[in-house]
Design a protein around this motif. Structure first.
Motif, PDB file in Angstrom:
ATOM      1  N   ALA A  10       0.908  -0.951  -0.116  1.00 44.43           N
ATOM      2  CA  ALA A  10      -0.128  -0.649  -0.282  1.00 44.43           C
ATOM      3  C   ALA A  10       0.597   1.263   0.293  1.00 44.43           C
ATOM      4  O   ALA A  10       0.543   2.385  -0.656  1.00 44.43           O
ATOM      5  CB  ALA A  10      -0.835  -0.234   1.301  1.00 44.43           C
ATOM      6  N   LEU A  11       1.618   0.937   1.274  1.00 41.82           N
ATOM      7  CA  LEU A  11       2.777   1.788   0.890  1.00 41.82           C
ATOM      8  C   LEU A  11       4.208   2.017   0.630  1.00 41.82           C
ATOM      9  O   LEU A  11       4.039   1.343   1.551  1.00 41.82           O
ATOM     10  CB  LEU A  11       2.339   2.302   2.707  1.00 41.82           C
ATOM     11  N   LYS A  12       5.457   3.107   0.491  1.00 39.34           N
ATOM     12  CA  LYS A  12       6.587   2.834   0.847  1.00 39.34           C
ATOM     13  C   LYS A  12       6.993   4.220   0.991  1.00 39.34           C
ATOM     14  O   LYS A  12       6.746   4.606   0.765  1.00 39.34           O
ATOM     15  CB  LYS A  12       6.982   2.274  -1.015  1.00 39.34           C
ATOM     16  N   TRP A  13       8.224   3.962   1.782  1.00 32.40           N
ATOM     17  CA  TRP A  13       8.327   5.078   2.506  1.00 32.40           C
ATOM     18  C   TRP A  13       9.813   4.622   3.003  1.00 32.40           C
ATOM     19  O   TRP A  13      10.009   3.725   3.379  1.00 32.40           O
ATOM     20  CB  TRP A  13       7.797   5.270   3.739  1.00 32.40           C
ATOM     21  N   LYS A  14      10.575   6.055   2.781  1.00 35.69           N
ATOM     22  CA  LYS A  14      11.865   4.905   2.242  1.00 35.69           C
ATOM     23  C   LYS A  14      12.404   3.686   2.399  1.00 35.69           C
ATOM     24  O   LYS A  14      12.422   3.688   1.281  1.00 35.69           O
ATOM     25  CB  LYS A  14      12.658   5.155   4.008  1.00 35.69           C
ATOM     26  N   ASP A  22      -1.236  -4.415   6.542  1.00 33.03           N
ATOM     27  CA  ASP A  22      -1.005  -3.652   7.814  1.00 33.03           C
ATOM     28  C   ASP A  22      -1.170  -2.320   8.007  1.00 33.03           C
ATOM     29  O   ASP A  22      -0.870  -1.857   8.901  1.00 33.03           O
ATOM     30  CB  ASP A  22       1.601  -4.133   7.476  1.00 33.03           C
ATOM     31  N   LEU A  23      -1.088  -1.743   7.149  1.00 31.57           N
ATOM     32  CA  LEU A  23      -1.802  -1.438   6.939  1.00 31.57           C
ATOM     33  C   LEU A  23      -3.346  -0.750   8.035  1.00 31.57           C
ATOM     34  O   LEU A  23      -3.654   0.062   8.540  1.00 31.57           O
ATOM     35  CB  LEU A  23      -2.420  -0.044   5.621  1.00 31.57           C
ATOM     36  N   LEU A  24      -4.062  -1.584   7.775  1.00 31.79           N
ATOM     37  CA  LEU A  24      -5.041  -1.686   8.006  1.00 31.79           C
ATOM     38  C   LEU A  24      -4.771  -1.804   9.563  1.00 31.79           C
ATOM     39  O   LEU A  24      -5.724  -1.733  10.697  1.00 31.79           O
ATOM     40  CB  LEU A  24      -6.090  -2.793   7.800  1.00 31.79           C
TER      41      LEU A  24
END
Length: 821
Positions: A10-14, A22-24
Motif C-alpha cells: 500500500a505504501l512505500k516510505w524510504k 499492515d495499513l489496516l
C-alpha cells in the motif's frame, strides 16, 4: 467499502514497504489510542506514515479529521484550534513544542498524542482487519474540515462530507479510470491540503494502488522516489512542474542537436514520437510515468506545451477546497493547453456574469461557524467560485482570473492583475516572480529577478533594465489605466500559500515593510562587518544596512564588485570570484562568510596601480583592411542618410588616450570611429560585452577589427587589465562611461573605469558629445530615421594631473553634458 486488504504493498516510505494488511492493522491501532466519544481529530505533522495511520484510525472511529499545515505559526494554530475545538490532536515530536505553546494560550485542552510516544502497531498485533467502510456513517456526515490557505485573509474551515470526498474519488476511478489498482502514485505535497490529500492518499488507497512517499521536496529525493518506484502518477502544483521543466529545458538548450529534436517533436505533435526521442528524459523519471496531474493554481501554458513536446501528459484541473477539490479536469488524450478540462461527471458548470459557478455531489457543506459567509458562496446549491472564466463549444473550461483579485481603481477601471503579470513575464526570462497590486490608487509591481539569468545576460544595471526594458516596454502597449507607475525589486520570494498561490493582499505590506525591516535591523558589531560596511559606504556614498542586497539595494556595478573583491583579498586574505561573491548577496551574509574564511585582518585601500601592474596575457586583435573599408563606408552612409557632421578632431592628442563619448544609440561607436583619422583609427581599440559576440561569425570579425571582448560576470578584472595593457602598448581605447546606452536620450551617470585607467597610466581623456543619435535611432526602433541631424564633437582633452578618480569622472561628465543640445 472505502479501504480493504488488497494483499499488496500500500505504501512505500524510504526503505519500508507497508502492505494493505499492515495499513489496516495500524488504522485499528491508532483508532484505539483515543476515546470513541471523540468527534474531531486534528493532525499537525509533516508527511509520514503515522500521518496516514492516524487519519484512517480517525475515520474508523467516525471522527471528523482536521489536517493542519505543519509549518503554521503558533498564532495560526491557535486560531484554528479555537475555531474547530478538536477533541484529539496527533502531532510529531518536531511540532510538539509549538503545540504545547498553543495549549497554554487557549481554554480548550484536547488530548495530545505524539507519534514518537505512541509508536505503531508494528508486528505486535495479530488482529486481522478486513477493511474500513462507511456502513456506520451517513454519507452526509462531515469527513473533513480543511482550512483554506488564506489568499485573501483569515482561513475558513471548509466542511466536506464523505459524499463530497467519494464523488471526487469515483470521478477519477470509475467515471474516468485514471486511478486503478496497478498505479503507483507519488505522495509529495503536504497532506493538509485537500488536493494532495485526495489525489495522493485517499484516491490511491480506495482503489488498491500503491503510494510512494517522497522523503522531502528536494530534487534528489523526488528523482530517487520516481526511479525506485516506477511511479505512474504525480500529483503536483504548477511551481513543481515549472521547476522540473526549467531543469529539462536548460539541458536541451545547451545542445544544438537537442534543440533541433525538440523543434521537430514540437512540430510533429506525436506523443509516441516524443517519448521515443526523449526516452532518456522519461527514464530519468522512472520510465513508467503516465500522468502529471496539476492543480492548486493555473499552469503556465508554456510549461504545459513543453511537457507535451517531451511526450508527457499534464492533466490540468480546476477546483477549490470547497469542491473537495475538483470541479473540472482534463481527460487523458484530450489535453488542450490553457484549458482546465471539462466538468466532473457529477458536476455541472455554468458561467454567470463571467463567474464560474458549480453544483454537484462534490460541493461542500459550508464554512464552519460562518453561516453568513457560507450564504455568500452557496446559493440554491450552486457554489460561486469567485473565479472568472468561460466555456468553449466543447465544454472545456478556461480560467481568466479571480473576481476578488480584480483591481478596481478610483477611476472605476477594472484590471486583472494575473494578465498584467503574464504580460510582464512574457517580456523577459529574467523575472523569477512578479506580483501586481494597487496602493494609494497606483498600480504597482513587485519583482523578484532571476539572478542567474540576469548575470548570464551580463545585465549590470538592474533598476534600469527592469525600468526600461520591462516596465516601460509594457506601459507602451497598454492604455493609461493599466500602466504600472511604480515597481520594487526584491531578493525574496513573494508571499504564497503552501501550494504556491499568491497572497496578493500581503504585497502592499511586503513592499512597505521592506524598507522598514532594513533600517530597523540591528547592526552587527563584529569587526569584519564594520570594516566591509565602511568600505561599501565610502564606495557607494550611501548609508548601508545589514540586509542591503549588493545588486538591488546598493546597485553595485561590475567595477564596484571588482573593487570590493580586491579589498576583501587585501584586507582579509580571501580571494573570491564574481560568481562566488554573488552567492553571498547581502552585506550581512558576505560579512559572516568573510568572518569564517578570513586569513588576516589588515585594512588596506584598493590599489588599482598594483592591480593594473599584474601580468596579463594579451595578444592584440589583428586589424584587417576591412576595418578601414568599413569605417569609410560607414562615414559615407551616415552623410547620405543623416545630416551628419563632426567637429573638434584637432583636439585628439597624438599620444595614447581614452575616447569617452556619451551613448545614445546602437551606432554611436561607428559615429565616432568614422570621424577618426586612418592611422589613429588603426591604433584605437573598442571593447564589447561577451553577450554581444556569442555568434561565431561576429566573434571572428571582432578578433580582426580591433575589438576586445570583456566578460562582466567572471573575468572583469582581467578585462580591465587587458584594457590597461592596450594603453601601455601605446594604443588608444574607446569607452562609453555610461556603461550602456540611454533609454530616453538623457545623459546617465558615468562609471569611473576610464578615470582609473587615466589616473594610473597617466593618459588623457577626450570627452566626446554625441547629439541627435537618440532621435535618429530611439530604443525599440528597428530602422534609423532618415535626415535626422546627428553631430559628434570631440572636446578638449582632460589630463589626469591634480585629479582624483571622482573629480576626473565629474570633469569629463560636465564637458560631455555641456555639449549636449
Amino acid at each position: 467499502m472505502f479501504l480493504k486488504n488488497y494483499n499488496k504493498t500500500a505504501l512505500k516510505w524510504k526503505d519500508q514497504k507497508i502492505r494493505y494488511a499492515d495499513l489496516l492493522r495500524e488504522a485499528v491501532y491508532f483508532a484505539k489510542l483515543f476515546p470513541d466519544t471523540a468527534e474531531r481529530v486534528l493532525i499537525f505533522s509533516e508527511n509520514r506514515p503515522e500521518w496516514i495511520y492516524s487519519f484512517l484510525g480517525s475515520w474508523k472511529n467516525n471522527c471528523t479529521v482536521i489536517p493542519v499545515d505543519y509549518l503554521s505559526t503558533v498564532e495560526e494554530v491557535i486560531y484554528i484550534v479555537n475555531d474547530c475545538l478538536p477533541d484529539v490532536v496527533f502531532c510529531s515530536r518536531e511540532r510538539e513544542k509549538l503545540f504545547r505553546s498553543v495549549i497554554e494560550s487557549i481554554d480548550h485542552t484536547p488530548l495530545l498524542l505524539v507519534y514518537e510516544d505512541v509508536g505503531t502497531a508494528g508486528n505486535t498485533s495479530e488482529e486481522v482487519v478486513e477493511g474500513i467502510d462507511f456502513a456506520k456513517k451517513s454519507l452526509n456526515d462531515t469527513a473533513l474540515i480543511i482550512y483554506t490557505s488564506g489568499t485573501t485573509g483569515d482561513p475558513k474551515g471548509v466542511m466536506l462530507s464523505y459524499e463530497n470526498v467519494m464523488a471526487n474519488v469515483e470521478a477519477v476511478s470509475i467515471g474516468v479510470p485514471i486511478y486503478s489498482i496497478d498505479e503507483r502514485v507519488m505522495l509529495l505535497l503536504p497532506l493538509h491540503h485537500i488536493f494532495p490529500l485526495l489525489g495522493s492518499m485517499v484516491a490511491p488507497l480506495s482503489v488498491g494502488a500503491t503510494i510512494a512517499m517522497s522523503p522531502s521536496l528536494q530534487p534528489q529525493d523526488i528523482i530517487s522516489t520516481l526511479q525506485n518506484n516506477q511511479v505512474t502518477i504525480i500529483i503536483g502544483v504548477p511551481r513543481l512542474y515549472k521547476t522540473i521543466c526549467k531543469g529539462v529545458m536548460d539541458k536541451i538548450n545547451q545542445k544544438k542537436i537537442a534543440r533541433l529534436l525538440f523543434f521537430i517533436a514540437e512540430k510533429a505533435g506525436s506523443q509516441g514520437f516524443s517519448r521515443m526521442i526523449f526516452k532518456a528524459v522519461h527514464q530519468k523519471f522512472g520510465g513508467k510515468l503516465k500522468y502529471l496531474v496539476c492543480g492548486g493554481a493555473a499552469l503556465d501554458p508554456d510549461v504545459g506545451s513543453n511537457f507535451m513536446t517531451l511526450g508527457f501528459e499534464i492533466l490540468e484541473g480546476f477546483g477549490m477546497t470547497e469542491a473537495a477539490p475538483m470541479i473540472s479536469f482534463t481527460r487523458p488524450g484530450q489535453v488542450t493547453i490553457g484549458s482546465a478540462g471539462t466538468a466532473m461527471s457529477c458536476t455541472s458548470i455554468e458561467i454567470r456574469d463571467g463567474e464560474i459557478v458549480a453544483s454537484g455531489k462534490n460541493i461542500m457543506q459550508g464554512y464552519l461557524n460562518r453561516p453568513e459567509e457560507t450564504a455568500e458562496v452557496l446559493k440554491d446549491g450552486w457554489l460561486y467560485t469567485g473565479d472568472l472564466g468561460h466555456l468553449d463549444e466543447k465544454g472545456r473550461l478556461f480560467i481568466t482570473g479571480r473576481r476578488k483579485e480584480i483591481i478596481v481603481l478610483a477611476s472605476g477601471k477594472n484590471i486583472n492583475p494575473v494578465l498584467v503579470e503574464q504580460k510582464l513575464e512574457s517580456l523577459t526570462d529574467c523575472i523569477n516572480e512578479v506580483g501586481v497590486f494597487v496602493k494609494d490608487d497606483i498600480l504597482q509591481a513587485v519583482i523578484q529577478p532571476d539572478f542567474q539569468k540576469v548575470r548570464a545576460r551580463e545585465i549590470t544595471e538592474l533598476d534600469d533594465f527592469f525600468r526600461w526594458k520591462i516596465i516601460d516596454a509594457y506601459n507602451k502597449t497598454v492604455s493609461p489605466s493599466k500602466r504600472i507607475l511604480k515597481f520594487t525589486l526584491i531578493d525574496e520570494e513573494l508571499p504564497k500559500t503552501r501550494l504556491s498561490k499568491l497572497r496578493r493582499f500581503q504585497l502592499p505590506d511586503l513592499v512597505g515593510k521592506r524598507a522598514a525591516r532594513k533600517s530597523d535591523a540591528r547592526q552587527p558589531d563584529f569587526e569584519e562587518y564594520l570594516i566591509i560596511k565602511g568600505f561599501i559606504e565610502e564606495q557607494s556614498k550611501r548609508e548601508i544596512f545589514p540586509d542591503d542586497h549588493l545588486e538591488i539595494d546598493i546597485a553595485m556595478d561590475s567595477l564596484d564588485q571588482v573593487s570590493l573583491l580586491a579589498f576583501l583579498k587585501s584586507t582579509f586574505g580571501v580571494e573570491l570570484s564574481e560568481e562566488k561573491l554573488m552567492a553571498h548577496q547581502t552585506v550581512r551574509r558576505l560579512s559572516e562568510f568573510i568572518q569564517e574564511k578570513k586569513e588576516k585582518i589588515s585594512v588596506e585601500l584598493v590599489n588599482w596601480k598594483d592591480i593594473l601592474k599584474e601580468k596579463v596575457d594579451l595578444t592584440l586583435p589583428r586589424t584587417w583592411i576591412t576595418a578601414n573599408v568599413f569605417r569609410t563606408c560607414s562615414k559615407l552612409f551616415f552623410k547620405g542618410y543623416f545630416r551628419f557632421k563632426g567637429e573638434g578632431q584637432e583636439n585628439i592628442p597624438d599620444t595614447p588616450c581614452i575616447i569617452a563619448p556619451n551613448h545614445q544609440s546602437f551606432y554611436d561607436g561607428l559615429f565616432v570611429a568614422s570621424l577618426l583619422k586612418q592611422n589613429f583609427f588603426k591604433n584605437t581599440y573598442f571593447y564589447a560585452k561577451r553577450k554581444h559576440v556569442n555568434n561565431p561569425l561576429i566573434r571572428f570579425l571582432a578578433d580582426r577589427n580591433n575589438v576586445i571582448v570583456v566578460d562582466l560576470n567572471s573575468g572583469l578584472k582581467e578585462s580591465i587589465q587587458k584594457l590597461a595593457e592596450v594603453l601601455k602598448k601605446g594604443k588608444n581605447i574607446m569607452i562609453f562611461p555610461e556603461g550602456t546606452r540611454s533609454m530616453d536620450g538623457t545623459l546617465g551617470d558615468f562609471k569611473k573605469l576610464f578615470a582609473i585607467l587615466s589616473m594610473e597610466l597617466n593618459v588623457p581623456v577626450v570627452p566626446v558629445t554625441i547629439n541627435g543619435a537618440y532621435q535618429a535611432l530611439p530604443v525599440g526602433t528597428l530602422f534609423p530615421r532618415p535626415l535626422r541631424q546627428v553631430s559628434v564633437r570631440f572636446q578638449q582633452p582632460v589630463f589626469p594631473e591634480g585629479h582624483t578618480y571622482d573629480s576626473l569622472t565629474e570633469t569629463v561628465y560636465q564637458q560631455v553634458r555641456g555639449g549636449l543640445s
